[in-house]
Design a protein around this motif. Structure first.
Motif, PDB file in Angstrom:
ATOM      1  N   MET A  95       0.593  -1.218   0.531  1.00  0.00           N
ATOM      2  CA  MET A  95      -0.272   0.024   0.267  1.00  0.00           C
ATOM      3  C   MET A  95       1.436   1.026   0.076  1.00  0.00           C
ATOM      4  SD  MET A  95      -3.540  -0.581   2.156  1.00  0.00           S
ATOM      5  CE  MET A  95      -2.921  -1.770   3.472  1.00  0.00           C
ATOM      6  N   ASP A  96       1.852   1.437   0.476  1.00  0.00           N
ATOM      7  CA  ASP A  96       3.276   2.123   0.686  1.00  0.00           C
ATOM      8  C   ASP A  96       3.836   2.719  -0.806  1.00  0.00           C
ATOM      9  OD1 ASP A  96       2.326   3.077   3.610  1.00  0.00           O
ATOM     10  OD2 ASP A  96       4.116   1.819   4.600  1.00  0.00           O
ATOM     11  N   LEU A  97       4.370   1.958  -1.115  1.00  0.00           N
ATOM     12  CA  LEU A  97       4.621   1.441  -2.769  1.00  0.00           C
ATOM     13  C   LEU A  97       3.560   1.906  -3.127  1.00  0.00           C
ATOM     14  CD1 LEU A  97       7.116   0.330  -4.638  1.00  0.00           C
ATOM     15  CD2 LEU A  97       5.987  -1.007  -4.319  1.00  0.00           C
ATOM     16  N   LEU A  98       2.716   1.937  -3.308  1.00  0.00           N
ATOM     17  CA  LEU A  98       1.482   2.107  -4.153  1.00  0.00           C
ATOM     18  C   LEU A  98       1.207   3.584  -4.124  1.00  0.00           C
ATOM     19  CD1 LEU A  98      -1.045   1.719  -6.261  1.00  0.00           C
ATOM     20  CD2 LEU A  98      -2.921   1.098  -4.653  1.00  0.00           C
ATOM     21  N   ILE A  99       0.904   4.098  -2.973  1.00  0.00           N
ATOM     22  CA  ILE A  99       0.165   5.867  -2.911  1.00  0.00           C
ATOM     23  C   ILE A  99       2.581   5.867  -3.244  1.00  0.00           C
ATOM     24  CG2 ILE A  99       1.083   6.862  -0.787  1.00  0.00           C
ATOM     25  CD1 ILE A  99      -0.150   5.478   1.002  1.00  0.00           C
ATOM     26  N   ASP A 100       3.578   5.852  -3.220  1.00  0.00           N
ATOM     27  CA  ASP A 100       4.539   6.343  -3.503  1.00  0.00           C
ATOM     28  C   ASP A 100       4.401   6.388  -4.989  1.00  0.00           C
ATOM     29  OD1 ASP A 100       7.171   7.168  -2.956  1.00  0.00           O
ATOM     30  OD2 ASP A 100       8.296   5.414  -3.801  1.00  0.00           O
ATOM     31  N   ASN A 101       4.156   5.284  -5.570  1.00  0.00           N
ATOM     32  CA  ASN A 101       4.346   5.388  -7.075  1.00  0.00           C
ATOM     33  C   ASN A 101       3.484   6.367  -7.944  1.00  0.00           C
ATOM     34  OD1 ASN A 101       6.012   3.245  -7.278  1.00  0.00           O
ATOM     35  ND2 ASN A 101       4.275   1.771  -7.870  1.00  0.00           N
ATOM     36  N   LEU A 102       2.172   6.563  -6.887  1.00  0.00           N
ATOM     37  CA  LEU A 102       0.918   7.301  -7.387  1.00  0.00           C
ATOM     38  C   LEU A 102       1.401   9.053  -7.036  1.00  0.00           C
ATOM     39  CD1 LEU A 102      -2.082   6.162  -6.089  1.00  0.00           C
ATOM     40  CD2 LEU A 102      -1.394   6.542  -8.503  1.00  0.00           C
ATOM     41  N   GLU A 103       2.408   9.027  -5.715  1.00  0.00           N
ATOM     42  CA  GLU A 103       3.437  10.611  -5.441  1.00  0.00           C
ATOM     43  C   GLU A 103       3.804  10.890  -7.290  1.00  0.00           C
ATOM     44  OE1 GLU A 103       2.280  11.030  -0.779  1.00  0.00           O
ATOM     45  OE2 GLU A 103       3.938  10.217  -1.419  1.00  0.00           O
ATOM     46  N   LYS A 104       5.057  10.278  -7.357  1.00  0.00           N
ATOM     47  CA  LYS A 104       5.789  10.029  -7.921  1.00  0.00           C
ATOM     48  C   LYS A 104       5.319   9.644  -9.744  1.00  0.00           C
ATOM     49  CE  LYS A 104       9.558   9.202  -4.673  1.00  0.00           C
ATOM     50  NZ  LYS A 104       9.951   8.307  -3.939  1.00  0.00           N
ATOM     51  N   GLN A 105       4.516   9.448  -9.694  1.00  0.00           N
ATOM     52  CA  GLN A 105       3.983   9.498 -11.123  1.00  0.00           C
ATOM     53  C   GLN A 105       4.213   8.633 -11.842  1.00  0.00           C
ATOM     54  OE1 GLN A 105       3.333  13.732 -12.964  1.00  0.00           O
ATOM     55  NE2 GLN A 105       1.146  13.936 -10.887  1.00  0.00           N
ATOM     56  N   LYS A 112      -8.926   1.207  -7.041  1.00  0.00           N
ATOM     57  CA  LYS A 112      -8.409   0.592  -8.895  1.00  0.00           C
ATOM     58  C   LYS A 112      -9.124   1.155 -10.069  1.00  0.00           C
ATOM     59  CE  LYS A 112      -8.648  -3.788 -10.541  1.00  0.00           C
ATOM     60  NZ  LYS A 112      -8.477  -5.161 -11.017  1.00  0.00           N
ATOM     61  N   THR A 113     -10.063   1.162  -9.798  1.00  0.00           N
ATOM     62  CA  THR A 113     -11.431   2.436 -11.502  1.00  0.00           C
ATOM     63  C   THR A 113     -10.703   2.859 -11.449  1.00  0.00           C
ATOM     64  OG1 THR A 113     -12.571  -0.012 -10.530  1.00  0.00           O
ATOM     65  CG2 THR A 113     -13.209   2.019 -11.852  1.00  0.00           C
ATOM     66  N   ARG A 114     -10.896   3.618 -10.147  1.00  0.00           N
ATOM     67  CA  ARG A 114     -10.218   5.131 -10.038  1.00  0.00           C
ATOM     68  C   ARG A 114      -9.010   5.765 -10.454  1.00  0.00           C
ATOM     69  NH1 ARG A 114     -11.201   7.989  -4.441  1.00  0.00           N
ATOM     70  NH2 ARG A 114     -10.552   9.805  -6.219  1.00  0.00           N
ATOM     71  N   ILE A 115      -7.946   4.915  -9.948  1.00  0.00           N
ATOM     72  CA  ILE A 115      -6.422   4.902 -10.871  1.00  0.00           C
ATOM     73  C   ILE A 115      -6.934   4.477 -12.966  1.00  0.00           C
ATOM     74  CG2 ILE A 115      -3.880   3.637 -10.927  1.00  0.00           C
ATOM     75  CD1 ILE A 115      -4.721   3.270  -7.853  1.00  0.00           C
ATOM     76  N   GLU A 116      -7.132   3.196 -12.794  1.00  0.00           N
ATOM     77  CA  GLU A 116      -7.683   2.657 -14.476  1.00  0.00           C
ATOM     78  C   GLU A 116      -8.058   4.385 -14.917  1.00  0.00           C
ATOM     79  OE1 GLU A 116      -9.566  -0.682 -13.793  1.00  0.00           O
ATOM     80  OE2 GLU A 116      -7.669  -1.288 -13.265  1.00  0.00           O
ATOM     81  N   GLN A 117      -8.864   4.822 -14.111  1.00  0.00           N
ATOM     82  CA  GLN A 117      -9.115   6.142 -14.745  1.00  0.00           C
ATOM     83  C   GLN A 117      -9.208   7.440 -15.090  1.00  0.00           C
ATOM     84  OE1 GLN A 117     -13.121   5.583 -12.959  1.00  0.00           O
ATOM     85  NE2 GLN A 117     -14.393   4.509 -14.831  1.00  0.00           N
ATOM     86  N   ASP A 118      -7.705   7.136 -14.687  1.00  0.00           N
ATOM     87  CA  ASP A 118      -7.294   8.823 -14.503  1.00  0.00           C
ATOM     88  C   ASP A 118      -7.735   9.617 -13.519  1.00  0.00           C
ATOM     89  OD1 ASP A 118      -4.674   7.914 -15.636  1.00  0.00           O
ATOM     90  OD2 ASP A 118      -5.114   8.158 -17.962  1.00  0.00           O
ATOM     91  N   ASP A 119      -8.178   9.419 -12.186  1.00  0.00           N
ATOM     92  CA  ASP A 119      -8.971  10.576 -11.694  1.00  0.00           C
ATOM     93  C   ASP A 119      -7.686  10.681 -10.875  1.00  0.00           C
ATOM     94  OD1 ASP A 119     -10.641  11.938  -9.725  1.00  0.00           O
ATOM     95  OD2 ASP A 119     -11.771   9.881  -9.357  1.00  0.00           O
ATOM     96  N   ASP A 120      -8.049  12.223 -10.576  1.00  0.00           N
ATOM     97  CA  ASP A 120      -7.686  13.229  -9.541  1.00  0.00           C
ATOM     98  C   ASP A 120      -6.104  12.135  -8.563  1.00  0.00           C
ATOM     99  OD1 ASP A 120      -5.791  15.402  -8.042  1.00  0.00           O
ATOM    100  OD2 ASP A 120      -6.897  15.000  -6.369  1.00  0.00           O
ATOM    101  N   PHE A 121      -5.085  11.854  -8.756  1.00  0.00           N
ATOM    102  CA  PHE A 121      -4.308  11.123  -7.673  1.00  0.00           C
ATOM    103  C   PHE A 121      -3.745  11.256  -6.117  1.00  0.00           C
ATOM    104  CE2 PHE A 121      -1.232   9.452 -11.150  1.00  0.00           C
ATOM    105  CZ  PHE A 121      -2.766   7.971 -11.772  1.00  0.00           C
ATOM    106  N   ASN A 122      -3.929  12.961  -6.411  1.00  0.00           N
ATOM    107  CA  ASN A 122      -3.783  13.248  -4.598  1.00  0.00           C
ATOM    108  C   ASN A 122      -5.373  12.686  -4.822  1.00  0.00           C
ATOM    109  OD1 ASN A 122      -1.324  14.314  -4.653  1.00  0.00           O
ATOM    110  ND2 ASN A 122      -2.964  16.649  -5.703  1.00  0.00           N
ATOM    111  N   SER A 123      -6.474  12.980  -4.544  1.00  0.00           N
ATOM    112  CA  SER A 123      -7.761  12.604  -4.452  1.00  0.00           C
ATOM    113  C   SER A 123      -7.971  10.611  -3.825  1.00  0.00           C
ATOM    114  CB  SER A 123      -9.051  12.272  -5.085  1.00  0.00           C
ATOM    115  OG  SER A 123     -10.169  12.549  -5.006  1.00  0.00           O
ATOM    116  N   ILE A 124      -6.754  10.292  -5.014  1.00  0.00           N
ATOM    117  CA  ILE A 124      -6.613   9.164  -4.698  1.00  0.00           C
ATOM    118  C   ILE A 124      -5.715   8.374  -3.750  1.00  0.00           C
ATOM    119  CG2 ILE A 124      -6.210   6.417  -6.206  1.00  0.00           C
ATOM    120  CD1 ILE A 124      -6.898   7.758  -8.675  1.00  0.00           C
ATOM    121  N   ILE A 125      -4.597   9.651  -3.753  1.00  0.00           N
ATOM    122  CA  ILE A 125      -4.107   8.868  -2.852  1.00  0.00           C
ATOM    123  C   ILE A 125      -4.213   9.183  -0.771  1.00  0.00           C
ATOM    124  CG2 ILE A 125      -1.434   9.830  -1.838  1.00  0.00           C
ATOM    125  CD1 ILE A 125      -0.179  10.678  -4.124  1.00  0.00           C
TER     126      ILE A 125
END
Length: 136
Positions: A27-37, A91-104
Protein backbone atom coordinates in the motif's frame (compact mmCIF):
# COMPACT_ATOMS: atom_id res chain seq x y z
CA UNK A 1 7.99 8.08 3.20
CA UNK A 2 8.23 6.21 6.49
CA UNK A 3 6.81 2.69 6.36
CA UNK A 4 3.38 2.29 7.93
CA UNK A 5 4.10 -1.10 9.50
CA UNK A 6 5.43 -1.13 13.04
CA UNK A 7 5.60 -3.66 15.86
CA UNK A 8 2.46 -2.27 17.53
CA UNK A 9 0.52 -3.94 14.69
CA UNK A 10 1.81 -7.44 15.46
CA UNK A 11 -0.90 -9.85 16.57
CA UNK A 12 1.58 -12.59 17.54
CA UNK A 13 0.94 -15.06 14.71
CA UNK A 14 4.14 -14.91 12.62
CA UNK A 15 2.68 -15.74 9.19
CA UNK A 16 -0.25 -13.34 9.57
CA UNK A 17 2.06 -10.62 10.93
CA UNK A 18 4.35 -11.13 7.91
CA UNK A 19 1.40 -10.94 5.51
CA UNK A 20 0.12 -7.78 7.18
CA UNK A 21 3.57 -6.22 6.86
CA UNK A 22 3.68 -7.12 3.16
CA UNK A 23 0.23 -5.58 2.60
CA UNK A 24 1.29 -2.34 4.27
CA UNK A 25 4.53 -2.26 2.27
CA UNK A 26 2.56 -2.67 -0.96
CA UNK A 27 0.00 0.00 0.00
CA UNK A 28 2.89 2.35 0.81
CA UNK A 29 4.49 1.49 -2.54
CA UNK A 30 1.22 2.24 -4.35
CA UNK A 31 1.00 5.64 -2.62
CA UNK A 32 4.65 6.30 -3.50
CA UNK A 33 4.06 5.30 -7.14
CA UNK A 34 1.10 7.70 -7.35
CA UNK A 35 2.93 10.55 -5.62
CA UNK A 36 5.91 10.20 -7.97
CA UNK A 37 3.64 9.64 -10.99
CA UNK A 38 5.26 6.38 -11.97
CA UNK A 39 4.43 4.71 -15.26
CA UNK A 40 1.02 3.07 -15.73
CA UNK A 41 2.85 -0.27 -15.96
CA UNK A 42 4.38 0.19 -12.49
CA UNK A 43 0.98 1.11 -11.09
CA UNK A 44 -0.65 -1.93 -12.71
CA UNK A 45 2.07 -4.20 -11.37
CA UNK A 46 1.66 -2.92 -7.80
CA UNK A 47 -2.15 -3.12 -8.01
CA UNK A 48 -2.03 -6.66 -9.41
CA UNK A 49 0.30 -7.79 -6.61
CA UNK A 50 -1.88 -6.11 -3.97
CA UNK A 51 -5.01 -7.71 -5.40
CA UNK A 52 -3.47 -11.19 -5.32
CA UNK A 53 -2.01 -10.70 -1.86
CA UNK A 54 -5.22 -9.30 -0.39
CA UNK A 55 -7.19 -12.30 -1.67
CA UNK A 56 -4.63 -14.84 -0.45
CA UNK A 57 -4.21 -13.21 2.95
CA UNK A 58 -7.92 -12.78 3.61
CA UNK A 59 -8.63 -16.42 2.66
CA UNK A 60 -5.86 -17.65 4.96
CA UNK A 61 -6.84 -15.45 7.89
CA UNK A 62 -10.53 -16.35 7.54
CA UNK A 63 -9.71 -20.06 7.40
CA UNK A 64 -7.72 -19.68 10.65
CA UNK A 65 -10.59 -17.87 12.33
CA UNK A 66 -13.03 -20.56 11.24
CA UNK A 67 -10.69 -23.41 12.20
CA UNK A 68 -10.11 -22.05 15.71
CA UNK A 69 -13.75 -20.94 16.12
CA UNK A 70 -12.86 -17.30 16.67
CA UNK A 71 -15.98 -15.42 17.81
CA UNK A 72 -15.31 -12.54 15.35
CA UNK A 73 -14.93 -14.79 12.27
CA UNK A 74 -18.13 -13.53 10.59
CA UNK A 75 -17.38 -9.91 11.47
CA UNK A 76 -13.90 -10.38 10.03
CA UNK A 77 -15.27 -11.83 6.79
CA UNK A 78 -17.72 -8.93 6.35
CA UNK A 79 -14.95 -6.42 7.08
CA UNK A 80 -12.73 -8.07 4.47
CA UNK A 81 -15.54 -7.81 1.91
CA UNK A 82 -15.79 -4.07 2.61
CA UNK A 83 -12.03 -3.66 2.21
CA UNK A 84 -12.11 -5.49 -1.15
CA UNK A 85 -14.97 -3.24 -2.35
CA UNK A 86 -12.99 -0.13 -1.36
CA UNK A 87 -9.88 -1.51 -3.06
CA UNK A 88 -11.83 -2.23 -6.26
CA UNK A 89 -13.24 1.32 -6.30
CA UNK A 90 -9.75 2.79 -5.87
CA UNK A 91 -8.38 0.48 -8.57
CA UNK A 92 -11.08 1.69 -10.98
CA UNK A 93 -10.29 5.32 -10.17
CA UNK A 94 -6.60 4.71 -10.91
CA UNK A 95 -7.46 3.01 -14.21
CA UNK A 96 -9.64 6.00 -15.13
CA UNK A 97 -6.82 8.45 -14.30
CA UNK A 98 -8.86 10.14 -11.61
CA UNK A 99 -7.19 12.87 -9.54
CA UNK A 100 -4.17 11.13 -7.99
CA UNK A 101 -4.15 13.36 -4.89
CA UNK A 102 -7.72 12.35 -4.18
CA UNK A 103 -6.84 8.68 -4.78
CA UNK A 104 -3.83 8.91 -2.45
CA UNK A 105 -6.12 10.34 0.26
CA UNK A 106 -8.56 7.44 -0.30
CA UNK A 107 -5.80 4.85 -0.09
CA UNK A 108 -4.54 6.33 3.16
CA UNK A 109 -8.01 6.61 4.71
CA UNK A 110 -10.06 3.78 3.17
CA UNK A 111 -7.33 1.16 2.94
CA UNK A 112 -4.33 1.88 5.14
CA UNK A 113 -5.98 3.54 8.16
CA UNK A 114 -8.92 1.13 7.90
CA UNK A 115 -6.48 -1.80 7.92
CA UNK A 116 -4.66 -0.50 11.01
CA UNK A 117 -7.98 -0.24 12.89
CA UNK A 118 -9.07 -3.66 11.60
CA UNK A 119 -5.89 -5.35 12.84
CA UNK A 120 -6.12 -3.70 16.26
CA UNK A 121 -9.84 -4.34 16.77
CA UNK A 122 -10.54 -7.65 14.98
CA UNK A 123 -7.42 -9.58 13.96
CA UNK A 124 -5.98 -9.44 17.48
CA UNK A 125 -8.93 -11.54 18.64
CA UNK A 126 -7.61 -14.59 16.77
CA UNK A 127 -4.57 -15.26 18.96
CA UNK A 128 -6.49 -16.16 22.15
CA UNK A 129 -8.44 -18.73 20.11
CA UNK A 130 -5.32 -20.65 19.08
CA UNK A 131 -4.50 -23.82 21.01
CA UNK A 132 -1.80 -23.18 23.60
CA UNK A 133 1.40 -25.07 22.92
CA UNK A 134 3.51 -26.36 25.75
CA UNK A 135 6.98 -24.98 25.11
CA UNK A 136 8.52 -26.43 28.25
Amino acid sequence: MAPTWNDSLKIGIPLIDFQHQQLFDQMDLLIDNLEKQRSPQQLKSTIKFLEMYINNHFKYEESCMNLYKCPVAKTNHKAHQLFVLNFEMIKTRIEQDDDFNSIIFSIKQDLRDWFINHIKSIDTQLKPCLPHKNNG
